[in-house]
Write a protein that holds these residues in place. Structure first.
Motif, PDB file in Angstrom:
ATOM      1  N   THR A 274      17.150   9.683  34.081  1.00  0.00           N
ATOM      2  CA  THR A 274      15.735   9.735  34.468  1.00  0.00           C
ATOM      3  C   THR A 274      14.896  10.401  33.388  1.00  0.00           C
ATOM      4  O   THR A 274      15.307  11.414  32.821  1.00  0.00           O
ATOM      5  N   ARG A 275      13.720   9.823  33.125  1.00  0.00           N
ATOM      6  CA  ARG A 275      12.756  10.497  32.255  1.00  0.00           C
ATOM      7  C   ARG A 275      12.039  11.586  33.048  1.00  0.00           C
ATOM      8  O   ARG A 275      11.775  11.448  34.249  1.00  0.00           O
ATOM      9  N   VAL A 276      11.753  12.664  32.357  1.00  0.00           N
ATOM     10  CA  VAL A 276      11.051  13.773  32.998  1.00  0.00           C
ATOM     11  C   VAL A 276       9.550  13.516  32.859  1.00  0.00           C
ATOM     12  O   VAL A 276       8.999  13.534  31.756  1.00  0.00           O
ATOM     13  N   ASN A 277       8.888  13.258  33.989  1.00  0.00           N
ATOM     14  CA  ASN A 277       7.449  12.999  33.984  1.00  0.00           C
ATOM     15  C   ASN A 277       6.881  13.307  35.355  1.00  0.00           C
ATOM     16  O   ASN A 277       7.571  13.838  36.237  1.00  0.00           O
ATOM     17  N   ASN A 278       5.639  12.947  35.526  1.00  0.00           N
ATOM     18  CA  ASN A 278       4.949  13.292  36.771  1.00  0.00           C
ATOM     19  C   ASN A 278       5.373  12.427  37.952  1.00  0.00           C
ATOM     20  O   ASN A 278       4.875  12.619  39.064  1.00  0.00           O
ATOM     21  N   ARG A 279       6.295  11.474  37.697  1.00  0.00           N
ATOM     22  CA  ARG A 279       6.811  10.697  38.814  1.00  0.00           C
ATOM     23  C   ARG A 279       7.871  11.459  39.598  1.00  0.00           C
ATOM     24  O   ARG A 279       8.200  11.082  40.723  1.00  0.00           O
ATOM     25  N   LEU A 280       8.430  12.495  38.987  1.00  0.00           N
ATOM     26  CA  LEU A 280       9.327  13.368  39.735  1.00  0.00           C
ATOM     27  C   LEU A 280       8.523  14.193  40.725  1.00  0.00           C
ATOM     28  O   LEU A 280       7.309  14.377  40.561  1.00  0.00           O
ATOM     29  N   SER A 281       9.216  14.713  41.707  1.00  0.00           N
ATOM     30  CA  SER A 281       8.522  15.604  42.641  1.00  0.00           C
ATOM     31  C   SER A 281       8.073  16.851  41.896  1.00  0.00           C
ATOM     32  O   SER A 281       8.684  17.256  40.907  1.00  0.00           O
ATOM     33  N   ALA A 282       6.995  17.455  42.377  1.00  0.00           N
ATOM     34  CA  ALA A 282       6.468  18.650  41.716  1.00  0.00           C
ATOM     35  C   ALA A 282       7.526  19.752  41.673  1.00  0.00           C
ATOM     36  O   ALA A 282       7.664  20.463  40.665  1.00  0.00           O
ATOM     37  N   GLU A 283       8.296  19.889  42.744  1.00  0.00           N
ATOM     38  CA  GLU A 283       9.318  20.935  42.794  1.00  0.00           C
ATOM     39  C   GLU A 283      10.396  20.702  41.728  1.00  0.00           C
ATOM     40  O   GLU A 283      10.815  21.628  41.026  1.00  0.00           O
TER      41      GLU A 283
ATOM     42  N   GLU B 115      -0.270  23.424  38.885  1.00  0.00           N
ATOM     43  CA  GLU B 115      -1.652  23.653  38.512  1.00  0.00           C
ATOM     44  C   GLU B 115      -1.809  24.039  37.042  1.00  0.00           C
ATOM     45  O   GLU B 115      -2.783  23.674  36.392  1.00  0.00           O
ATOM     46  N   ARG B 116      -0.837  24.764  36.484  1.00  0.00           N
ATOM     47  CA  ARG B 116      -1.011  25.311  35.128  1.00  0.00           C
ATOM     48  C   ARG B 116      -0.235  24.526  34.054  1.00  0.00           C
ATOM     49  O   ARG B 116      -0.817  24.028  33.099  1.00  0.00           O
ATOM     50  N   LEU B 117       1.094  24.468  34.160  1.00  0.00           N
ATOM     51  CA  LEU B 117       1.913  23.812  33.133  1.00  0.00           C
ATOM     52  C   LEU B 117       2.956  22.923  33.786  1.00  0.00           C
ATOM     53  O   LEU B 117       3.635  23.349  34.731  1.00  0.00           O
ATOM     54  N   ARG B 118       3.100  21.711  33.252  1.00  0.00           N
ATOM     55  CA  ARG B 118       4.113  20.783  33.746  1.00  0.00           C
ATOM     56  C   ARG B 118       4.907  20.250  32.548  1.00  0.00           C
ATOM     57  O   ARG B 118       4.315  19.858  31.538  1.00  0.00           O
ATOM     58  N   LEU B 119       6.232  20.240  32.674  1.00  0.00           N
ATOM     59  CA  LEU B 119       7.073  19.701  31.605  1.00  0.00           C
ATOM     60  C   LEU B 119       7.140  18.183  31.731  1.00  0.00           C
ATOM     61  O   LEU B 119       7.457  17.653  32.815  1.00  0.00           O
ATOM     62  N   VAL B 120       6.860  17.489  30.627  1.00  0.00           N
ATOM     63  CA  VAL B 120       6.943  16.027  30.605  1.00  0.00           C
ATOM     64  C   VAL B 120       7.689  15.599  29.343  1.00  0.00           C
ATOM     65  O   VAL B 120       7.765  16.331  28.361  1.00  0.00           O
ATOM     66  N   GLU B 121       8.212  14.390  29.406  1.00  0.00           N
ATOM     67  CA  GLU B 121       8.907  13.842  28.246  1.00  0.00           C
ATOM     68  C   GLU B 121       7.900  13.153  27.342  1.00  0.00           C
ATOM     69  O   GLU B 121       7.107  12.311  27.790  1.00  0.00           O
ATOM     70  N   THR B 122       7.939  13.490  26.045  1.00  0.00           N
ATOM     71  CA  THR B 122       6.945  12.967  25.102  1.00  0.00           C
ATOM     72  C   THR B 122       7.523  11.919  24.156  1.00  0.00           C
ATOM     73  O   THR B 122       6.782  11.211  23.489  1.00  0.00           O
TER      74      THR B 122
END
Length: 891
Positions: A215-224, A518-525
């Protein structure tokens, strides 16, 4: 497809060589006819060493004695003393101006895998000299070697059966004027970094490991889940740069061996281990230039003193500093059996490991701001090599010799937590950039596996009065490489970071309480423009045959050919798997070649012989040059992009060398060589952002012409001056010089790759847009020079030498004329070294002490771009002078 090189050209070349070499023989014989019949035995080989008399090839060798004299600690450093050789980055050998892609490194006849992500060639700096017995550098192609032979082959030999029981320990240390005791950069890391092993701190964290392959790490994962992955990344230990007073360098090595003799057979056991820990700080200028209306200026470069704009050309201060801690370790073991004096079998197992821990910072004026970029890195390189080999002579079959080998080797490069963070200079200080492009955390890995098997036959015959040797053999090799890079970054969430937090320390910014939706989210770039991974394979099957004949007592000829069938493919793909991948294998190269070689050696006077040779060979593209993906070289802050439309380079070589031996270990040689290359592979500059970027093309054609000179002489002054320092030793001088001139043709077209995400499209363009007609080949220096002046006492208990090495300037990256990007030219440091070895008697034992001073002149490294009378530094740093001492004891 059979090689396009014309067979008629080969036949004509052989005929020319035969005519120019054999005609003078007849003339000499006619002039020398005696007036009456006499029984005369003429000896012309009094001083010609056996290894040079019986071979038809142009070659050079490094022995254990040579390594002791030069005091070099690794193979790469030792090879620059050989005529026509230099290195790039202190790791990869350049033979006669042709970089590492045109050369081969073999270990006891088997190819070595490479842990380097950017090269297929094995880095030679990971070979400690304490495991070597001999190194052969062959510059003319012979069919028994692989067909990838543009510049030459480096055949490294390890020791087999010892003559007697021995055990030795060596301890050494060194310091240099730039690094040791001065301020450097580092970061915490793990508790066991000093050993070259991570204690688990850099392991892939659990929440990320669970989804890493799927899985790619992005905003499609649950926030938790997204927050849990972000919080699981190591924070301050691997983010925060620290200043440190760097330590001195240290090393230790242990060698041992034993021999057991029985009736008709012997068993030998050898083992060697070494460890070293070294520091190097580089501080200098980095940048990138381009032409605007014909004027050269920085497009990204060092800032002025108040960090508001570019520094004035010529007034720039150092904007780059990096400190690297390199920990090397090696372990070798071998078991050999020698039976009936005609048969031997040897098993060798070796592990070479090199770990690099680096921290660096770079101030740069870019497109939109003046920034500071801090980076932390950890690289683990490891080579595991296992080989079973045998040598047999069958007296009952006419002294038929059979040599065979099987090797299985792997190389890995693991780079976890390769990190970068960018700040902006403001009127009140540094401020974290805040956006996704301001931070980067990468995980990358390279796995390289090589299998090799081969067998060689040689049968000596006497046909009339002529000694003849028939030879032949078979070889198979398979090289596989898998590589990936995964890139992650923190983006601001729905609300973002508070403004006052942006001026805080980076570990405070990326602390767990700030990793929220709200502040920082890890995503795959990564994987947006190029795939993250590639798989490459190169399978080569070959057979060869040759004849080596002593045509007359003073003329020797060798002729043969190698048939080589090669299949190479490279497939780039998203990692993890992505439906957008078309499944296309971007590169498939299938070529069959017949590669001929012919050499003639004529000893036409006492201790004077002439060698001539002609051969055809090839060079294949490296995997990373073919992979349509993007990689980042941290050593030069340079991005690479592969070109899947590269093709093999085809090479024709002509050689001639005149050798005169006038005493024991004394000679002078003069040689010339010429190479014609079709489709040479060149690296050119890409117009990509604020950092340097390069890709690769096949230039239409290139030629390379050169001359070599080598001289070695021994002086014995004991009969002239009966005084200390003269009456107990002999003196020597060893010097060599190589002149190389190459020209690349722009008459034709080149194919570049355009497109995105694993779907490249070939674009055919005029070569004149990429190649300046008549310029030199990339990596080729016009002048190479070495000299050694030294002595050795008659009892062998003391030897010393002054050594000087000069490598002329060369092109590091060629110009992109279509985008107004001038070439990058580098000047490597000229090195003046002093080495002294002495055996001292102490406590009823002999102790070997070595003292050395390296880079006495304090020469520095410099890479520049030039145009219109303006010279821009793009990569410069101080090297400094190094002082070293080592003490060893053998039992």
């Amino acid at each position: 497809m059979v090689m396009k090189m014309q067979t008629t050209r080969y036949a004509l070349s052989a005929a020319l060589l035969a005519s120019t070499t054999l005609v003078p023989v007849a003339a000499f014989a006619q002039d020398a006819q005696p007036s009456e019949t006499e029984d005369v035995i003429e000896v012309r080989f009094q001083y010609i060493p056996d290894d040079r008399r019986v071979t038809s090839e142009v070659s050079a060798a490094l022995s254990v004695d040579d390594l002791v004299t030069t005091g070099d600690s690794d193979l790469a450093a030792a090879l620059v003393r050989v005529t026509g050789l230099s290195t790039t980055g202190g790791k990869f050998v350049v033979v006669r101006g042709l970089n590492e892609r045109y050369s081969n490194t073999l270990l006891n006849g088997s190819p070595m895998p490479s842990p380097e992500p950017f090269r297929r060639a094995a880095p030679l700096d990971i070979f400690p000299t304490n495991i070597l017995s001999n190194v052969l550098v062959q510059k003319t192609f012979s069919p028994r070697y692989p067909g990838e032979f543009g510049g030459g082959v480096i055949d490294v030999e390890t020791s087999t059966l010892p003559d007697d029981t021995f055990f030795s320990v060596s301890v050494g240390g060194s310091f240099d004027t730039v690094t040791t005791g001065n301020h450097g950069l580092t970061y915490d890391g793990s508790d066991t970094d000093w050993l070259g092993y991570d204690d688990g701190l850099r392991d892939l964290p659990g929440p990320l490991a669970e989804v890493f392959n799927t899985t790619r790490v992005n905003n499609r994962l649950s926030a938790e889940q997204q927050q849990a992955i972000g919080r699981s990344l190591v924070n301050s230990e691997l983010w925060v740069l620290q200043t440190v007073d760097t330590d001195a360098n240290g090393s230790i090595s242990v060698n041992a061996g034993d021999r057991f003799d029985f009736d008709n057979f012997s068993i030998g056991v050898m083992a060697a281990a070494s460890y070293s820990n070294e520091w190097e700080t580089r501080e200098g200028i980095r940048g990138k230039g381009g032409l605007d209306a014909g004027e050269l200026s920085y497009t990204a470069g060092p800032p002025n003193s108040d960090f508001t704009d570019y520094a004035e050309i010529g007034d720039a201060e150092n904007n780059f500093m990096g400190t690297e801690n390199v920990i090397d370790a090696s372990l070798m073991g071998s078991v050999g059996i020698d039976f009936y004096n005609d048969h031997s079998i040897n098993f060798l197992s070796m592990v070479l490991r090199s770990t690099s821990k680096e921290a660096r910072t770079l101030d740069m004026v870019g497109t939109n701001a003046v920034t500071r970029t801090d980076s932390t890195e950890w690289f683990e390189r490891e080579v595991i090599f296992n080989q079973l080999s045998g040598e047999h002579v069958f007296e009952s079959l006419g002294d038929l010799s059979v040599d065979w080998r099987y090797s299985d080797a792997s190389a890995t490069r693991d780079a976890p937590y390769q990190r970068e963070v960018q700040y902006e200079y403001t009127g009140i200080g540094l401020r974290y950039g805040g956006d996704l492009g301001s931070n980067d955390t990468n995980f990358s890995q390279v796995e390289d596996a090589t299998t090799d098997r081969g067998i060689d036959f040689a049968l000596p015959l006497l046909i009339g009065d002529m000694d003849v040797e028939l030879s032949g053999g078979y070889a198979y090799s398979l090289r596989e490489r898998d590589a990936y890079v995964r890139q992650f970054g923190f983006e601001q969430g729905a609300v973002g970071l508070p403004d006052d937090l942006l001026a805080s320390r980076i570990d405070y910014i990326f602390s767990e309480q700030n990793i929220t939706d709200e502040r920082l989210r890890l995503v795959e770039t990564g994987g947006l423009a190029f795939p993250e991974a590639y798989h490459g394979e190169l399978q080569v099957e070959a057979a060869y045959a040759g004849v080596d004949a002593q045509l007359t007592p003073f003329v020797r000829a060798a002729i043969g050919g190698r048939y080589e069938s090669g299949q190479q493919f490279v497939d780039t793909f998203p990692f993890p798997a992505n439906p957008s991948d078309s499944g296309l294998i971007e590169t498939q190269i299938k070529e069959d070649y017949f590669l001929p070689a012919v050499t003639l050696t004529w000893t036409f006077a006492d201790n004077l012989q002439l060698r001539t040779g002609y051969s055809q060979s090839i060079a294949r593209p490296q995997f990373r040059e073919l992979a349509f993906a993007e990689f980042f070289n941290t050593e030069t802050d340079q991005r690479f992009q592969g070109n899947p439309y590269l093709v093999n380079t085809e090479i024709e070589s002509y050689d001639a060398r005149l050798e005169y031996y006038f005493g024991r270990d004394q000679f002078v040689t003069v040689g010339a060589f010429y190479k014609q290359m079709e489709n040479p592979i060149e690296e050119y500059i890409l117009p990509t952002g604020d950092t340097l970027g390069t890709s690769f093309i096949n230039a239409p054609e290139a030629t390379l012409t050169g001359a070599e000179f080598e001289y070695e002489k021994v002086f014995d002054f004991s009969d002239r001056w009966d005084r200390p320092f003269f009456n107990d030793r002999e003196w020597f001088i060893k010097t060599n010089y190589t002149y190389i001139q190459s020209e690349v043709s722009a008459d034709g077209t080149v194919v570049v790759a355009q497109g995105a995400f694993g779907q490249p499209q070939p674009t055919v363009l005029n070569a004149a847009g990429f190649v300046e007609d008549g310029r030199a080949l990339q990596g080729q220096s016009e002048h190479l020079f070495n000299v050694q002046l030294g002595f050795e006492t008659f009892d062998g208990r003391a030897r010393g030498a002054i050594l000087f090495n000069y490598t002329g300037e060369r092109t590091r990256a060629v110009a992109d004329l279509s985008n107004n990007l001038p070439e990058i030219v580098e000047q490597v440091p000229n090195s003046l070294d002093l080495v002294y070895n002495r055996t001292l008697a102490f406590a009823d034992a002999d102790w070997d002490v070595r003292l050395s001073v390296r880079n006495i002149l304090g020469d520095d490294y410099e890479a520049t771009q030039s145009a219109g009378g303006v010279e821009l530094p793009v990569d410069t740093y101080d090297v400094g002078t190094q002082f070293g001492i080592s003490i060893s004891r053998t039992w």
